[in-house]
Design a protein around this motif. Sequence first.
Motif, short mmCIF file in Angstrom:
data_model
loop_
_atom_site.label_atom_id
_atom_site.label_comp_id
_atom_site.label_asym_id
_atom_site.label_seq_id
_atom_site.Cartn_x
_atom_site.Cartn_y
_atom_site.Cartn_z
N ARG A 193 45.99 34.90 36.72
CA ARG A 193 47.03 35.82 37.19
C ARG A 193 46.48 37.20 37.55
NH1 ARG A 193 52.24 35.77 33.45
NH2 ARG A 193 52.89 37.21 35.09
N SER A 194 45.49 37.69 36.81
CA SER A 194 44.98 39.03 37.10
C SER A 194 44.21 39.10 38.40
CB SER A 194 44.08 39.50 35.95
OG SER A 194 42.96 38.64 35.80
N TRP A 251 38.64 40.20 42.87
CA TRP A 251 38.73 38.83 42.36
C TRP A 251 37.46 38.44 41.61
CZ3 TRP A 251 35.50 34.80 43.80
CH2 TRP A 251 35.85 33.54 43.31
N GLU A 286 37.71 39.96 38.18
CA GLU A 286 38.74 39.43 37.29
C GLU A 286 38.60 37.95 36.96
OE1 GLU A 286 41.08 41.02 35.63
OE2 GLU A 286 40.24 42.90 36.39
N ARG A 298 34.41 37.71 34.78
CA ARG A 298 35.04 37.89 33.48
C ARG A 298 34.91 36.64 32.60
NH1 ARG A 298 38.43 41.50 31.53
NH2 ARG A 298 38.78 42.46 33.57
#
Length: 453
Positions: free
Chosen positions: A76-77, A86, A89, A93
């Motif tokens: 979602r983030s 992107w 995130e 990540r």
Amino acid sequence: MTAILIDNAAGIFTGLPGPAMRTSGQIRIRDGVIAEMGALELRPGETRLDARGGVVYPGLISTHHHLFQSVLKGVRSGIDLPLAGWLREVPYRYWSKLDEEALGVAARIALAELLLSGTTTAADHHYLFSDTFRFDPAQVIFDVARSLGLRLVFCRGGATIARHVDKYGSMTTPVETLDRMLQSVEACAQRFHDNSPASLSRVALAPTTPTWSIDPGELREAIAAARRMGIRLHSHLSESTDYVDFCLSVHGRRPVHWLAEHDWLGPDVWFAHLVHLDEDEVRVLASTGTGMAHCPQSNCRLGSGVAPADALARIGGAVSLGVDGAASNEAADMLCEMHSAWHTHRAVKGAGVVTAEDVVHWATAGGARVLGMPQVGTLAPGQQADIAIFDLDEPRHFGMHDPLIAPVTCGGSAKVRYLLIGGRIVVEDGAIPGLDLQKLKSDAARVVTRLAA
């Protein structure tokens, strides 16, 4: 000797250029190789595969994927961010949380999705190799590919310099020295690289991107090592305007021209994306035979733009299709990719710029050219019997005047009645024999829950 006759197809796309693209009749297979095509009769001892009401394509070829991302869909983030955000995130990540189980589950999801869309060959660009891992990513991925029977080109990636995508410098992927990278690639090639016509496994050298992940002084050494090993070179290039801006500001050249100065072009090199090219860069790629892995769905999803695949193909360049990672393309199958390629270019450049036949060529013969696998990608006597038979039994296919183009133009997903790789049936009636999809679904849910914790 095993013998198969494919019979009753509504039409056949061969992947060959011009009028030879379309044909009809039967296809005879002996010991994994296409023996004859035309008006043929079933012989004693042959197995008959009935393609009635369906159409026949060469097995599709995806030339750029990130299999590990199939447990990172719809984060979602990152769902509404462009490339740099992107990256921060999603892959940057989560990469350190990907253990052996997560990688194996992701690879099985990704390859199953490809098989069920008629794909017989895939290139996986894997760039996560860390001292913290207690497993060999190449072994995990090859084991999954072998269990499913799919042809895999393992693009062993990585970086010798870190790229920071946040202001604190904390978001990076693993780095290693060039010597260690090349030693690892050579060891991987010695274990898995097979150049034979029936090969199911090949290896390529694939630094994540020449722009940011490898020192400019190492570029020539890297490509020379790949050529010494007899393997191909792959990387990302010009996916966003950031690539172009960086090269112009730091090197005074656009990316393709800059790489030409470092010998990083040629028929043994292919790049993913290549969205932001000028006309001269397109000409240079065509003249050197450097390949494009066109990834329209991911480029659209991230708002990166539309690559000039049509322009490169028109002047004889090497164009193929890739689904890219499922974290930036939640429909990472080749049927959706073909449909997107057909729509996207026409929306931006006009209705006549790309035909369904063009797209099929990119997804078959174009992929074989880019990967250096001339024994697949086309249907003709002497070729490996990598063949997809698509059903056209959904309402979206009804009423078609030209059924051959239906898998490309109708969208959705044409069910695979049979998928053959080297004459072996790996998909039958829309299912992969031996694969427990419910178990895979539950495995995926467990991995996602752990990653998100």
